[in-house]
Structures are given as C-alpha cells and as structure tokens.
Enzyme design. Structure first.
Site, PDB file in Angstrom:
ATOM      1  CE  LYS A  81       0.186  -2.426  -6.372  1.00 42.71           C
ATOM      2  NZ  LYS A  81       0.440  -3.657  -7.161  1.00 42.71           N
ATOM      3  CB  SER A 156      -2.253  -3.162  -9.508  1.00 39.70           C
ATOM      4  OG  SER A 156      -1.405  -4.094  -8.849  1.00 39.70           O
ATOM      5  CB  SER A 180       0.412  -5.904 -10.478  1.00 40.15           C
ATOM      6  OG  SER A 180      -0.935  -6.120 -10.820  1.00 40.15           O
TER       7      SER A 180
END
Length: 472
Positions: A81, A156, A180
């Site tokens: 990520k 996210s 997220s």
C-alpha cells in the site's frame, strides 16, 4: 491446474514450494493480467519494470532449487500500500508533496513480508495521505471498482482491495484508521482484517500517541488473511507498544454453535444508510443462525454523538501534528487537499484539555464495549453505510436524505472498533440490487484476533459470496 492468478495465496505458495509452479511463471502470469486489466482500474501504481521482476523471480527459482526456501511468500508478487515504505520504490502517500520520495528502508511489516520471500512489484493506490475512504489522489488518479468501473473502490486500501478482487494480486497489505481495511473489503467483495492495536508493529512518528491506525492484511480467503497476519504480527522493539508474539494460527474447524452474536445495526437509528445496505447486512445474520449462533439486536447504550466528537478531536489532533511541517510551508500547503487543511486547522485550535477530555471519552467507550463482550462473543456491524458510489465523486454528501457534514461522516459506522482498539474481520455480506457488494464487520474482544478470524472462517464456509468474481 487452475489459472495461476485464480489460486489462493496459500495454494500458490504450496505449488511453488512443491515445485509444481516456478516463480517466473507466476510472475509472468500476474504481470500479464496487470497489463491487461490494471489500466481500467488503476489499482497497482509504481509498477517496477517487468524485466527486473522476472529476473528476481528467476533468482527465487534458483534459490529454491538450491534448498534456500525463504518462507511461504517465496517468489510471490506483492504490492505494498502506498502509505507504507518499501525500500527503493516510490512512496508518494498519494500526495504531490511526496511525489519524488523514494525511501531507503522498509516499514517493519514490509520488511517481514520481504523476509518471507515476497517480491515487491510496486504499490497499491490510496487517497492522499490516507484521508477519505475513496482512493483518488493528484499523483496517480482514481482507483475504480472491478465490479463496476464507474464506481469507487473505497479506501484507503482501495488499490489493494480492487487488485485482489481483479486477481492482480494473490494477497495484500493495508492499513486502517477509519475503516481503511474494512470499507474497501466490503466495496470489492474481499476480506480485510483490522488487527488489535499493537498486533502489527510499525515505524510511526507518534509511537505513544498514534493509537488509532493499524497495519493489517487483506485477501480472498480468511486462511490467506490469517497467514499474512502471522507474517506481519509480533513484537518489535522499534515499536514500544507492539504486542508480544502469539500463536495466530487459524482454527479452521471452529464450531460457532452456541456463540452469542450482538447485532448493532444502525446503532438504534443513529446512523443513516443508503436503502438496501442495512437490509443486506441484516440478512447475513441468517448465516450465523444457521451455524447455531444466537443473534440479538443490541441498542448502542452509549451517547454516539459524544463518541463522534471524541473521534473528531483525536483525529484532528493526530493529523494536525503529523502534517504540521507541510502546513507551515505555503508552497506545500497549497498542494494539500481541502480535507487535510480542514483537519489541520481544526487540530490547531485544540487545547490539551480537549485531548484529555477525548481520551476520557474513549476510555468510557472502551469500558462500555468491554461490558458488551460479557454478554456477547462477537458484535456485528455493517462495514459501510453506502454501496460503492460514483468514482468521480469526492465523497457522499448525503445518505437517505441526511446531509453529511464532514468528508468522513458517511463512514461513521467504523469508528467504534477503532476507538476501542478491537480486532475486526470485514467479510462479504452479498450483493445489492445493482450487483454491487456490501460487507459486515465481525468484531471481537480486545486481542481476540485469532477467535475473530476463526469465526470469520466459519462464516466464509457457510457462504458463496467470495466465489462471485468480477468479469474482465
């Protein structure tokens, strides 16, 4: 054998370890699929050159032939990520202020993933500095949902979730402050796991104060998620609040008969939901009933407006101080998204007494939830209040006629587990009338990560939602 990219991460791992598949073929299969599909999704960013990745895969094959097996991720492609550092790969945090930042180190959990044999191929897209549960930013643009590319993949960890759903990755990491790991799992019909706070160590700057965000795993099966968590987890002296090593091996035969489930729903009418979401999530409770669980509706029993104020105060405080240097520079401030400016400017107005009052409120909430776990083994909530929305929208402005007064109010359903530091498995709940996925949160007591994963595995076995793949 199935197509390589359809294999679960653990099945792929076994095939490599047993020499039924070579690492080069695995890398070539994933790179081919990324080339074909990623332009429509924008899930994978900062992809490294194919020739370098194939060379690393060949080196992994040679190592295996020489008896050097590095771990269960040996030779497998992995994209980190873009809010975590991976040595030698651009880490933009989705921000124009960091569009040229290439770290010379790995975050702790990335270091562990690499040590387990993974080949880091690039990054997965995220919102700017992780703010907002919709993965778009000025560096790489928007990530789209593989079930409908006109819709958001959430965030996210949106790039990770979309990449998993589209079979661009076998397993993925993510992080979670305000859902997220949970919201994008629901939006993309995959699994996200928010570990107990401290389970996965990190290199955060605010080691003693930043107790909201965690790193954790995502995957296409609970077994894959549990395997990655075992790799990520464990004490590290660089993170003084990280938990001691613990056996997190999945109990895939967990019998849920007799388990007590508390359904929190819309928190007694407090939360608005897009029509169809709450009903779909509530229908998933029948799965638990078929497994022999007792299910009861639980009134919140806590002032949820107070909890929201606690959340806002602590988030303002952390964001404002974490981004203070960038805000102080007018050039860098001009590159910040409006939501970031709003967080910082609210945070700058806070007094120490405000932070202390929020901490007291958080403690009251933790005690309240601990009391619920004296009556229930697990609590269930939806993982989002809406179905995936238009990808061009920055954030939903209203739900069921109720105006969302902040950019993140539409994700209020996730703040309770975060503030209590609890383990949560985000699991699919099925598909709405337009064919878009939704999900639930299976919440366990503090540090009961293994129990939550085992319950999630039993739930997974009793459903077939994870078998419904997006078509390309």
């Amino acid at each position: 054998m199935q197509d390589i990219t359809d294999l679960s991460a653990l099945a792929l791992s076994s095939a490599i370890a047993e020499r039924r598949l070579d690492c080069r073929s695995v890398m070539a299969a994933y790179l081919s699929r990324i080339e074909a599909i990623n332009p429509r999704l924008n899930a994978i960013v900062s992809l490294r050159p194919a020739e370098d990745l194939l060379a690393e895969a060949e080196a992994a094959d040679r190592a295996l032939a020489a008896g050097d097996y590095r771990g269960w991720l040996h030779g497998m492609p992995f994209a980190v990520k873009d809010l975590s550092e991976a040595k030698g790969i651009l880490c933009s945090f989705g921000s124009a202020n960091y569009a040229d930042f290439v770290p010379d180190y790995d975050d702790i959990h990335v270091e562990r993933i690499r040590a387990a044999g993974a080949i880091i191929i690039g990054k997965t897209n995220a919102p700017e500095m992780g703010l907002g549960s919709h993965s778009y930013n000025p560096v790489f643009g928007v990530t789209r949902n593989p079930y409908d590319t006109t819709k958001s993949a959430g965030g996210s960890s949106g790039g990770a979730a979309a990449g998993l759903a589209a079979r661009l990755l076998p397993v993925a990491d993510g992080s979670d402050m305000m859902g997220s790991l949970r919201n994008p799992a629901g939006f993309n019909n995959v699994i996200g796991f928010r570990p107990s706070f401290g389970r996965v160590p990190g290199l955060g700057n605010e080691l003693f104060l930043g107790q909201l965000a965690v790193n954790g795993p995502m995957g296409r099966s609970v077994a894959d998620v549990a395997a990655l968590l075992s790799t990520q987890a464990g004490h590290d002296p660089r993170d003084p609040l990280s938990l001691a090593d613990e056996d997190l091996a999945l109990d895939g035969s967990r019998d849920l008969s007799g388990a007590r489930i508390g359904w929190l729903g819309d928190l007694g009418g407090y939360l608005p939901f897009e029509p169809g979401v709450l009903e779909l999530c509530e229908a998933s409770l029948d799965v638990f009933r078929r497994l022999g669980c007792t299910v009861e509706t639980v009134p919140p029993g806590f002032d949820m407006t107070r909890l929201w104020q606690v959340w806002r105060t602590l988030r303002h405080f952390l964001v404002a101080n974490g981004q203070a240097a960038d805000y102080a520079d007018p050039v860098r401030r001009a590159r910040m998204k409006p939501e970031m400016i709003w967080e910082i400017e609210n945070g700058r107005e806070l007094l120490a007494t405000d932070i202390y009052a929020a901490s007291l409120g958080r403690s009251d909430w933790q005690r309240h939830v601990a009391g619920l776990f004296e009556r229930y083994d697990f609590l269930i909530l939806p993982s989002a209040q809406v179905f995936p929305f238009a990808a061009e929208l920055d954030w939903p402005k209203e739900i069921a006629g109720r105006t969302m007064d902040t950019y993140h109010r539409w994700m209020e359903v996730v703040i309770g587990p975060t503030l209590a530091g609890l383990p949560v498995a985000a699991m699919p709940a099925g598909f709405g009338p337009t064919g878009m996925p939704a999900g639930i949160q299976i919440i366990g007591p503090a540090r009961a990560d293994r129990d939550v994963l085992s319950a999630a595995a039993a739930y997974e076995k009793a459903t077939d939602w994870l078998g419904r793949h997006p078509q390309f």
